[in-house]
Design an enzyme around this catalytic site. Structure first.
Site, PDB file in Angstrom:
ATOM      1  N   PRO A   9     -18.394  38.436  51.553  1.00  0.00           N
ATOM      2  CA  PRO A   9     -19.210  37.380  52.127  1.00  0.00           C
ATOM      3  C   PRO A   9     -19.290  36.111  51.277  1.00  0.00           C
ATOM      4  CG  PRO A   9     -20.514  39.358  51.732  1.00  0.00           C
ATOM      5  CD  PRO A   9     -19.117  39.677  51.356  1.00  0.00           C
ATOM      6  N   ASN A  10     -19.219  35.023  51.948  1.00  0.00           N
ATOM      7  CA  ASN A  10     -19.402  33.679  51.393  1.00  0.00           C
ATOM      8  C   ASN A  10     -18.255  33.171  50.537  1.00  0.00           C
ATOM      9  OD1 ASN A  10     -22.012  33.212  52.562  1.00  0.00           O
ATOM     10  ND2 ASN A  10     -22.801  34.707  51.098  1.00  0.00           N
ATOM     11  N   ARG A  17     -20.363  25.977  48.348  1.00  0.00           N
ATOM     12  CA  ARG A  17     -21.516  26.727  47.875  1.00  0.00           C
ATOM     13  C   ARG A  17     -21.657  26.649  46.357  1.00  0.00           C
ATOM     14  NH1 ARG A  17     -21.150  32.940  46.951  1.00  0.00           N
ATOM     15  NH2 ARG A  17     -23.307  33.400  46.463  1.00  0.00           N
ATOM     16  N   TYR A  22     -19.547  28.163  41.151  1.00  0.00           N
ATOM     17  CA  TYR A  22     -18.246  28.593  41.677  1.00  0.00           C
ATOM     18  C   TYR A  22     -17.154  27.527  41.590  1.00  0.00           C
ATOM     19  CZ  TYR A  22     -21.059  32.412  43.417  1.00  0.00           C
ATOM     20  OH  TYR A  22     -21.905  33.484  43.495  1.00  0.00           O
ATOM     21  N   ASN A  74     -13.169  41.188  45.761  1.00  0.00           N
ATOM     22  CA  ASN A  74     -14.409  40.526  45.378  1.00  0.00           C
ATOM     23  C   ASN A  74     -15.387  40.821  46.502  1.00  0.00           C
ATOM     24  OD1 ASN A  74     -16.563  38.866  44.869  1.00  0.00           O
ATOM     25  ND2 ASN A  74     -15.313  37.109  44.237  1.00  0.00           N
ATOM     26  N   ALA A  77     -21.813  39.661  47.490  1.00  0.00           N
ATOM     27  CA  ALA A  77     -23.134  40.278  47.304  1.00  0.00           C
ATOM     28  C   ALA A  77     -23.130  41.779  47.605  1.00  0.00           C
ATOM     29  CB  ALA A  77     -24.161  39.575  48.175  1.00  0.00           C
ATOM     30  N   GLU A  99     -11.871  45.024  40.716  1.00  0.00           N
ATOM     31  CA  GLU A  99     -12.972  44.212  41.232  1.00  0.00           C
ATOM     32  C   GLU A  99     -13.005  42.911  40.448  1.00  0.00           C
ATOM     33  OE1 GLU A  99     -16.875  46.003  42.183  1.00  0.00           O
ATOM     34  OE2 GLU A  99     -17.672  44.536  40.756  1.00  0.00           O
ATOM     35  N   HIS A 101     -14.865  38.911  40.039  1.00  0.00           N
ATOM     36  CA  HIS A 101     -15.943  37.973  40.355  1.00  0.00           C
ATOM     37  C   HIS A 101     -15.647  36.659  39.668  1.00  0.00           C
ATOM     38  CE1 HIS A 101     -18.407  41.046  42.197  1.00  0.00           C
ATOM     39  NE2 HIS A 101     -17.994  41.850  41.218  1.00  0.00           N
ATOM     40  N   ARG A 108     -26.140  35.994  35.004  1.00  0.00           N
ATOM     41  CA  ARG A 108     -26.869  35.342  36.091  1.00  0.00           C
ATOM     42  C   ARG A 108     -28.137  36.132  36.396  1.00  0.00           C
ATOM     43  NH1 ARG A 108     -23.054  34.051  40.888  1.00  0.00           N
ATOM     44  NH2 ARG A 108     -24.932  32.941  41.526  1.00  0.00           N
TER      45      ARG A 108
END
Length: 148
Positions: A9-10, A17, A22, A74, A77, A99, A101, A108
């Site tokens: 998502p996103n 965003r 990012y 990735n 969330a 994985e 990110h 964060r």
């Protein structure tokens, strides 16, 4: 060699965003650098994105029998709470999984530090920006060759 890159998502909102986290590069830029790497390394890389958990699980399950040798994921969330994606990844025992990110999830918000999907993967890369995807592809290429 066949590698699938899955974005959750996103990720399609890169460049829109939270640019301070990012970066300014958009999703098409990510697609371009991955395509260039695939050509340079002479490997088959498909990039796929969905904002839906079930669609991601369906895509993971497709790899069971389509010849995919490596997955770069990735989960966005979903990283922090999707045991369903964890289980789908875990069921793909013969496929190398990384994985990735873009941001440093350990520096964060506290909820981002925990990944329920990483234990189902062979490696986790975070905080390296979009280059993390290329590093993940390199990891797949190196380790798939070793295991052949």
């Amino acid at each position: 060699m066949k590698i699938l890159v899955i974005n959750g998502p996103n990720l399609n909102f890169l460049g829109i965003r939270e640019k301070n986290i990012y970066g300014n590069e958009d999703y098409n830029y990510l697609l371009k650098i991955i395509e260039e790497k695939a050509k340079a390394d002479n490997i088959d890389v498909t990039v796929w994105q969905s904002n839906h958990e079930g669609a991601i699980i369906d895509k993971l399950q497709e790899t069971y029998s389509d010849g995919t040798e490596g997955i770069v994921i990735n989960p966005g969330a979903y990283t922090h709470y999707s045991y369903a994606i964890h289980d789908a990844l875990k069921s793909l025992e013969n496929i190398l999984k990384v994985e990735v990110h873009i941001s440093n999830i350990k520096e964060r918000e506290s909820f981002r530090a925990n990944s329920v999907t990483a234990p189902a993967c062979d490696k986790q890369i975070y905080g390296h920006g979009l280059q993390g995807y290329l590093e993940a592809i390199d990891y797949c290429v190196q380790n798939i060759k070793v295991n052949k």
